[in-house]
Structures are given as structure tokens and as C-alpha cells.
Design a protein around this motif. Structure first.
Motif, PDB file in Angstrom:
ATOM      1  N   LEU A 178       0.821  -1.213   0.000  1.00 32.41           N
ATOM      2  CA  LEU A 178       0.000   0.000   0.000  1.00 32.41           C
ATOM      3  C   LEU A 178       0.852   1.258   0.000  1.00 32.41           C
ATOM      4  O   LEU A 178       0.394   2.321  -0.435  1.00 32.41           O
ATOM      5  CB  LEU A 178      -0.945  -0.014   1.206  1.00 32.41           C
ATOM      6  CG  LEU A 178      -1.957  -1.167   1.212  1.00 32.41           C
ATOM      7  CD1 LEU A 178      -2.824  -1.111   2.462  1.00 32.41           C
ATOM      8  CD2 LEU A 178      -2.824  -1.134  -0.043  1.00 32.41           C
ATOM      9  N   ASP A 179       2.086   1.159   0.471  1.00 30.08           N
ATOM     10  CA  ASP A 179       2.994   2.301   0.325  1.00 30.08           C
ATOM     11  C   ASP A 179       3.371   2.481  -1.143  1.00 30.08           C
ATOM     12  O   ASP A 179       3.536   3.604  -1.612  1.00 30.08           O
ATOM     13  CB  ASP A 179       4.265   2.081   1.158  1.00 30.08           C
ATOM     14  CG  ASP A 179       4.001   2.213   2.645  1.00 30.08           C
ATOM     15  OD1 ASP A 179       2.936   2.736   3.015  1.00 30.08           O
ATOM     16  OD2 ASP A 179       4.861   1.767   3.437  1.00 30.08           O
ATOM     17  N   ALA A 180       3.498   1.373  -1.866  1.00 30.12           N
ATOM     18  CA  ALA A 180       3.813   1.455  -3.297  1.00 30.12           C
ATOM     19  C   ALA A 180       2.606   1.950  -4.090  1.00 30.12           C
ATOM     20  O   ALA A 180       2.748   2.714  -5.048  1.00 30.12           O
ATOM     21  CB  ALA A 180       4.248   0.086  -3.807  1.00 30.12           C
ATOM     22  N   TYR A 181       1.411   1.503  -3.687  1.00 25.84           N
ATOM     23  CA  TYR A 181       0.175   1.889  -4.376  1.00 25.84           C
ATOM     24  C   TYR A 181      -0.847   2.409  -3.364  1.00 25.84           C
ATOM     25  O   TYR A 181      -1.812   1.711  -3.014  1.00 25.84           O
ATOM     26  CB  TYR A 181      -0.397   0.694  -5.144  1.00 25.84           C
ATOM     27  CG  TYR A 181       0.478   0.236  -6.279  1.00 25.84           C
ATOM     28  CD1 TYR A 181       0.658   1.040  -7.404  1.00 25.84           C
ATOM     29  CD2 TYR A 181       1.127  -0.994  -6.237  1.00 25.84           C
ATOM     30  CE1 TYR A 181       1.463   0.631  -8.455  1.00 25.84           C
ATOM     31  CE2 TYR A 181       1.936  -1.418  -7.278  1.00 25.84           C
ATOM     32  CZ  TYR A 181       2.101  -0.596  -8.383  1.00 25.84           C
ATOM     33  OH  TYR A 181       2.904  -1.004  -9.420  1.00 25.84           O
ATOM     34  N   PRO A 182      -0.654   3.634  -2.866  1.00 19.43           N
ATOM     35  CA  PRO A 182      -1.598   4.180  -1.874  1.00 19.43           C
ATOM     36  C   PRO A 182      -3.007   4.324  -2.416  1.00 19.43           C
ATOM     37  O   PRO A 182      -3.965   4.443  -1.634  1.00 19.43           O
ATOM     38  CB  PRO A 182      -0.976   5.533  -1.520  1.00 19.43           C
ATOM     39  CG  PRO A 182      -0.080   5.878  -2.669  1.00 19.43           C
ATOM     40  CD  PRO A 182       0.440   4.574  -3.178  1.00 19.43           C
ATOM     41  N   GLU A 183      -3.155   4.308  -3.746  1.00 23.72           N
ATOM     42  CA  GLU A 183      -4.485   4.399  -4.346  1.00 23.72           C
ATOM     43  C   GLU A 183      -5.397   3.253  -3.895  1.00 23.72           C
ATOM     44  O   GLU A 183      -6.633   3.365  -3.964  1.00 23.72           O
ATOM     45  CB  GLU A 183      -4.376   4.384  -5.878  1.00 23.72           C
ATOM     46  CG  GLU A 183      -3.645   5.582  -6.473  1.00 23.72           C
ATOM     47  CD  GLU A 183      -2.138   5.383  -6.559  1.00 23.72           C
ATOM     48  OE1 GLU A 183      -1.490   6.198  -7.237  1.00 23.72           O
ATOM     49  OE2 GLU A 183      -1.595   4.420  -5.953  1.00 23.72           O
TER      50      GLU A 183
END
Length: 240
Positions: free
Chosen positions: A113-118
Motif C-alpha cells: 500500500l505504500d507502493a500503491y496508496p491508491e
């Protein structure tokens, strides 16, 4: 860097049609290998052959020096190969969180989720309701959470915005893993790679490798090869 995963004289048939005609190539660990080619060139079939989702009609798949040609896809996955196909890469009836739990059952999703916070506000949504780009982020997040030794991805930036795609390629380029991507064109973020970890390119046409070399050695737009490019049959199929 040494060869992690190899195809040796691989042949694949779909019914009466042969999709790969004795393809040999290798991917290093760690490192990024890009399979270039138009639709029908065989690049997706190479990924599937490495993942074990299509059988070889000839040749071999060699992983860390072991012939795994007859090893089933789920057994390769258990040993550390993560495959992200271009379609149906997520379980649409499950929520985003449930998809992630397949790779991280303890719910520790922060790395992905840090890589893809979306994806954070979408954890409760069913994956089948996501956009194409969001589904790609979810599928890649699962691969990240699995801490796979080998990551095979068919067109990772498909459906993503330019900014998210650039972030994705930057992420994949530094993974401590063997990363093999299938692309129609070389993504700009991968064209200029650091000298200590070059991006290796294999271009396929009609089921055969027609060019092998580092990204900076790709033929110029006029078709002339850049000096130093390696052609099929060269013994140097891994990064120098």
C-alpha cells in the motif's frame, strides 16, 4: 549476476501452430529482463512457459540450474515464482483486502500500500469492480507481498496513468528479484538503467528471438543495430 531462470531451445505449440521455435534466453538475479514484441510475437508465451501455465513441446525450463520443465505451475509458485498475466490477474469476487491476504495472510499490507496508496480506500471493494489500472496495481501488490524470487509480469503498466506506470517501472527495476516483463515497446523508464544493473532486452518476432542485448543497445529507429548489440546465438545472454 548469474542466470536465475532460462529457456533452452523451447518450443510451444497451440494445436497445430507452433508459437515458439526453439527459443533460448536467460534472466539474471537480481535484474530486469524485457521481452519485446508485437502481439503474436511469442513474448506472452515465453512468460507462460517460464511460469508453467503452458507446456513445452520441446526444450527445457531451467531454474537455478535445475530442470523444472515438468514442474507444475502451482509448484513453481510455491517455490517463489509470481506470475502476473495480462488478464484475469485478480479474483474479481473477492475484495481488495481478500486478494492481498492470499499473499499476506497476516494482513501486513503496508509494503504494497505504500507502493500503491491508491488501493488504501478500496480495501473493502470487490476487485471485479475496479478499473483496469486499479486491478493491475492490485495484482502487482500481491506479487510484492509474496516476496517472490522471480516476478513475471505481462505489460505491468497496462491501464495505468503515466505517473503510476512510471512509479511501477521504477519499483520493478530495483526489486531484489529476477523480474521478467513482456512489453510491446521498451518503457522509457527502463531505457537508461544503472551500469551495475543493466536492463536486458530480448526482442521476439514470430516466435523467435531476433535481438538480444542491453536496453541501450537496441537498434536505432532506422533499423541499424547499435554497436555492441548481441544477436541470437551469442553466448552472452545474461547481463555482463
Amino acid at each position: 549476476m548469474s542466470a536465475e531462470l532460462e529457456l533452452r531451445h523451447a518450443r510451444v505449440r497451440y494445436g497445430p501452430l507452433e508459437a515458439l521455435h526453439g527459443v533460448s534466453l536467460a534472466a539474471a538475479h537480481p535484474g530486469v529482463t524485457v521481452l519485446l514484441g508485437r502481439n503474436g510475437s511469442g513474448r506472452t508465451t515465453v512468460l507462460r512457459a517460464l511460469a508453467g501455465t503452458v507446456p513445452l513441446s520441446g526444450g527445457a525450463v531451467v531454474w537455478r540450474g535445475e530442470d523444472v520443465t515438468r514442474l507444475a505451475a502451482h509448484d513453481r509458485a510455491r517455490r517463489g515464482i509470481a506470475f502476473v498475466p495480462d488478464r484475469q490477474a485478480v479474483f474479481g469476487s473477492l475484495t481488495v483486502a481478500e486478494n492481498l491476504e492470499l499473499a499476506e495472510p497476516h494482513g501486513e499490507f503496508d509494503g504494497a500500500l505504500d507502493a500503491y496508496p491508491e488501493l488504501r480506500p478500496l480495501l473493502g471493494r470487490r476487485a471485479g469492480t475496479l478499473s483496469g489500472g486499479e486491478q493491475r496495481m492490485l495484482a502487482l501488490s500481491r506479487a510484492l507481498l509474496s516476496h517472490a524470487r522471480v516476478v513475471l509480469v505481462d505489460e505491468p503498466g497496462q491501464g495505468m496513468s503515466a505517473a503510476v506506470a512510471a512509479r511501477t517501472y521504477a519499483l520493478l527495476s530495483v526489486l531484489p528479484a529476477t523480474v521478467v516483463l513482456a512489453e510491446q515497446r521498451l518503457p522509457p523508464p527502463l531505457r537508461h538503467s544503472p551500469a551495475h544493473r543493466p536492463v536486458v532486452v530480448h526482442e521476439l518476432q514470430r516466435g523467435a528471438v531476433v535481438f538480444s542485448g542491453e536496453a541501450g543497445e537496441l537498434p536505432a529507429p532506422d533499423g541499424r543495430a547499435t554497436p555492441g548489440a548481441r544477436r541470437p546465438g551469442s553466448s552472452a545472454s545474461c547481463p555482463r
